[in-house]
Design a protein around this motif. Structure first.
Motif, PDB file in Angstrom:
ATOM      1  N   ARG A   1       7.502   2.395  -4.943  1.00 56.11           N
ATOM      2  CA  ARG A   1       8.774   2.011  -4.332  1.00 56.11           C
ATOM      3  C   ARG A   1       9.025   2.828  -3.062  1.00 56.11           C
ATOM      4  N   ALA A   2       9.530   2.166  -2.028  1.00 54.93           N
ATOM      5  CA  ALA A   2       9.927   2.819  -0.768  1.00 54.93           C
ATOM      6  C   ALA A   2       8.777   3.567  -0.107  1.00 54.93           C
ATOM      7  N   SER A   3       7.556   3.049  -0.271  1.00 57.85           N
ATOM      8  CA  SER A   3       6.398   3.706   0.335  1.00 57.85           C
ATOM      9  C   SER A   3       5.467   2.656   0.930  1.00 57.85           C
ATOM     10  N   ILE A   4       4.833   3.008   2.047  1.00 59.32           N
ATOM     11  CA  ILE A   4       3.818   2.159   2.653  1.00 59.32           C
ATOM     12  C   ILE A   4       2.451   2.706   2.264  1.00 59.32           C
ATOM     13  N   LEU A   5       1.639   1.882   1.604  1.00 54.20           N
ATOM     14  CA  LEU A   5       0.303   2.292   1.180  1.00 54.20           C
ATOM     15  C   LEU A   5      -0.725   1.777   2.180  1.00 54.20           C
ATOM     16  N   ASN A   6      -1.440   2.702   2.812  1.00 54.79           N
ATOM     17  CA  ASN A   6      -2.485   2.336   3.770  1.00 54.79           C
ATOM     18  C   ASN A   6      -3.772   1.957   3.024  1.00 54.79           C
TER      19      ASN A   6
END
Length: 293
Positions: free
Chosen positions: A280-285
């Motif tokens: 949640r609330a995170s961008i995963l590269n």
């Protein structure tokens, strides 16, 4: 003379602040056990923020006030703060999901309250008649570029001061793509693990966790897609082209597929060889994928 004008409710104007996302990196060998097709050249840096989420002109939020009857929703529109993370919203209208309270029986804004729950986007979120469920919607499309992302669902809370803090309840994956072909479409497919990634989701107001409820119209709940607006597709190069998908938090099992439709009509499939976790609330590269023929 006496001024007989009724003073506005203290909840006529609300403040709203947006939690900012963080960023994380995925295993470079996600799509290849040896990591041959992986590249770490393109990542979204986590500081100060990977991409600011700001209010836009015309944004709406929908709220439920604790002193209102069950199922009463209040719609607000942004009045100040466009382009910033701190906005001011003004009351616009009321609605009801409670069959026992038709529109013409909805009470005026209350004079006092203890707390409220808010949802964004206000036009895509519903509070149930029992107040135990908040129903929100994920996009069914993959976005080409961060600036293309719209209506990233958020839920906020406030006490009687009317200052709402919004939190992102879904996560984002960043998918960099290189190659020597043109692509006309991309599909992320989780049907192998039967993990729903698009549709309507129910939010638990106590834990902020989401659970799948139903699909959007006839769309497949296991896929999100991007389609080129150009007949010949988008030409890939050695410089990564960035795509983004909003996904529910959770662990995505090995077997998750990303399918590419090329301008020549071919289908190229990349399959995850290990699991990855969306937070949640995170961008995963995700690692850069090279699409060639």
């Amino acid at each position: 003379t006496n001024d007989c004008t009724t003073p506005p409710s203290p909840i006529h104007i609300l403040g709203a602040r947006i939690e900012q996302p963080s960023a994380d990196n995925c295993a470079q060998a996600l799509f290849d056990a040896k990591g041959h097709n992986a590249s770490s050249r393109t990542i979204i840096e986590p500081t100060p923020v990977p991409h600011p989420i700001v209010w836009r002109t015309g944004d709406y939020i929908n709220i439920h006030i604790d002193t209102d009857p069950d199922g009463i929703m209040r719609l607000y529109r942004l009045s100040e703060g466009a382009g910033t993370t701190q906005g001011t919203f003004a009351y616009l209208d009321s609605s009801s999901s409670n069959p026992e309270i038709p529109y013409n029986k909805i009470p005026d804004l209350p004079e006092s309250y203890n707390s409220l729950i808010a949802g964004y986007s206000g036009l895509l979120i519903t509070f149930s008649a029992t107040d135990q469920e908040i129903v929100l919607q994920t996009p069914v499309e993959i976005f080409h570029g961060l600036n293309a992302i719209e209506d990233f669902a958020m839920v906020g809370r406030a006490q009687s001061d009317g200052n709402i803090v919004f939190n992102c309840v879904f996560g984002i994956i960043c998918l960099p793509i290189t190659g020597n072909v043109s692509i006309t479409g991309i599909t992320i497919d989780t049907s192998a693990s039967a993990l729903e990634i698009s549709g309507f989701f129910v939010l638990d107001p106590q834990t902020s966790s989401v659970a799948y409820q139903r699909p959007i119209l006839n769309h497949n709940q296991y896929t999100v897609t991007w389609a080129s607006q150009q007949a010949k597709g988008l030409q890939l190069t050695s410089t990564p082209t960035m795509f983004y998908a909003i996904l529910p938090p959770g662990t995505y099992a090995n077997g998750t597929q990303i399918k590419f439709q090329t301008g020549s009509g071919a289908t190229i499939i990349k399959t995850a060889k290990q699991s990855f976790t969306v937070t949640r609330a995170s961008i995963l590269n995700l690692p850069t994928l090279n699409i060639t023929q």
